[in-house]
Write a protein that holds these residues in place. Structure first.
Motif, short mmCIF file in Angstrom:
data_model
loop_
_atom_site.label_atom_id
_atom_site.label_comp_id
_atom_site.label_asym_id
_atom_site.label_seq_id
_atom_site.Cartn_x
_atom_site.Cartn_y
_atom_site.Cartn_z
N UNK A 93 26.93 -71.49 -71.29
CA UNK A 93 27.13 -72.94 -71.39
C UNK A 93 28.49 -73.30 -71.99
N UNK A 94 29.14 -72.36 -72.65
CA UNK A 94 30.51 -72.56 -73.13
C UNK A 94 31.27 -71.26 -72.96
N UNK A 95 32.49 -71.36 -72.43
CA UNK A 95 33.38 -70.22 -72.29
C UNK A 95 34.79 -70.72 -72.57
N UNK A 96 35.43 -70.15 -73.59
CA UNK A 96 36.75 -70.62 -74.00
C UNK A 96 37.66 -69.45 -74.32
N UNK A 97 38.88 -69.44 -73.75
CA UNK A 97 39.40 -70.40 -72.78
C UNK A 97 38.71 -70.22 -71.42
N UNK A 98 38.77 -71.25 -70.58
CA UNK A 98 38.21 -71.10 -69.24
C UNK A 98 39.09 -70.14 -68.45
#
Length: 222
Positions: A93-98
């Motif tokens: 649900x979150x991946x950083x950096x894309x």
């Protein structure tokens, strides 16, 4: 470590279906506002503080140290969050950096890796789990992980391709790369990362030369 009955967790797919109904949507919004501003607010604040602490310790601090030292970050370090939508159904649900366009997000945290860590580790919001060189058969690479299972349906942490495994790919000779296309693609992605202009040049050549050739092949096959 906390013993939690995960079958009691909310099925997010059911929730998504229900919020489409205007009456339920309004009711849920009122209940959420009540929870956020009421007696349960302190739990939300405490949870967010713990999540932010791990983001700072495992990701931001390491990233900033590398930037200050002028070190090239490759393979890159990613911050990820996994959420369970229903029993045994987890997603990023979150991946950083894309990741860049040529790197599919599901290659960063491979699906078989997600299945292994979600099935193998109980809830313990105070313990950072470190795993080195965990093999993914789906994308044929090894990854290093540091993560925390904050709750029954939420995992946060960092992932990076294992440096030793990557070095083998980088040093691989032509014969090895011709036989291992996954490794060849990973090396190609590295050069796209290192030389951003190569991305534009490659696409220009692809448009001018490869697309016409592919269209010819398609016409002949049709």
């Amino acid at each position: 470590m906390q013993e939690i009955d995960e079958t009691n967790d909310v099925n997010l797919y059911t929730l998504i279906e229900l919020v489409k109904i205007p009456e339920f949507n309004r009711y849920l919004r009122l209940k959420v506002d009540d929870v956020k501003n009421g007696t349960l607010n302190k739990y939300a604040v405490e949870y967010k503080k713990k999540e932010d602490k791990y983001n700072e310790e495992l990701f931001i601090r390491i990233r900033d140290q590398q930037e200050e030292a002028g070190e090239e970050e490759y393979p890159p370090l990613y911050w990820f969050e996994l959420t369970r939508f229903r029993l045994w159904d987890w997603g990023i649900t979150i991946l950083s950096p894309w990741p860049p366009p040529y790197e599919p997000y599901y290659n960063v945290v491979p699906r078989d890796i997600i299945r292994r860590i979600t099935a193998s580790f109980p809830v313990d919001p105070d313990m950072v789990i470190t795993i080195k060189a965990l093999q993914s058969k789906e994308v044929d690479k090894k990854v290093d992980l540091q993560f925390v299972r904050l709750s029954s349906n939420h995992i946060v942490g960092t992932v990076r391709e294992n440096l030793d495994d990557w070095q083998e790919v980088f040093n691989g000779d032509r014969d090895v790369l011709e036989k291992d296309l996954d490794a060849a693609f990973r090396l190609f992605f590295y050069y796209l990362h290192k030389y951003p202009d190569l991305n534009k040049e490659f696409m220009q050549r692809y448009i001018k030369k490869m697309i016409p050739k592919l269209k010819e092949m398609e016409a002949e096959a049709g």
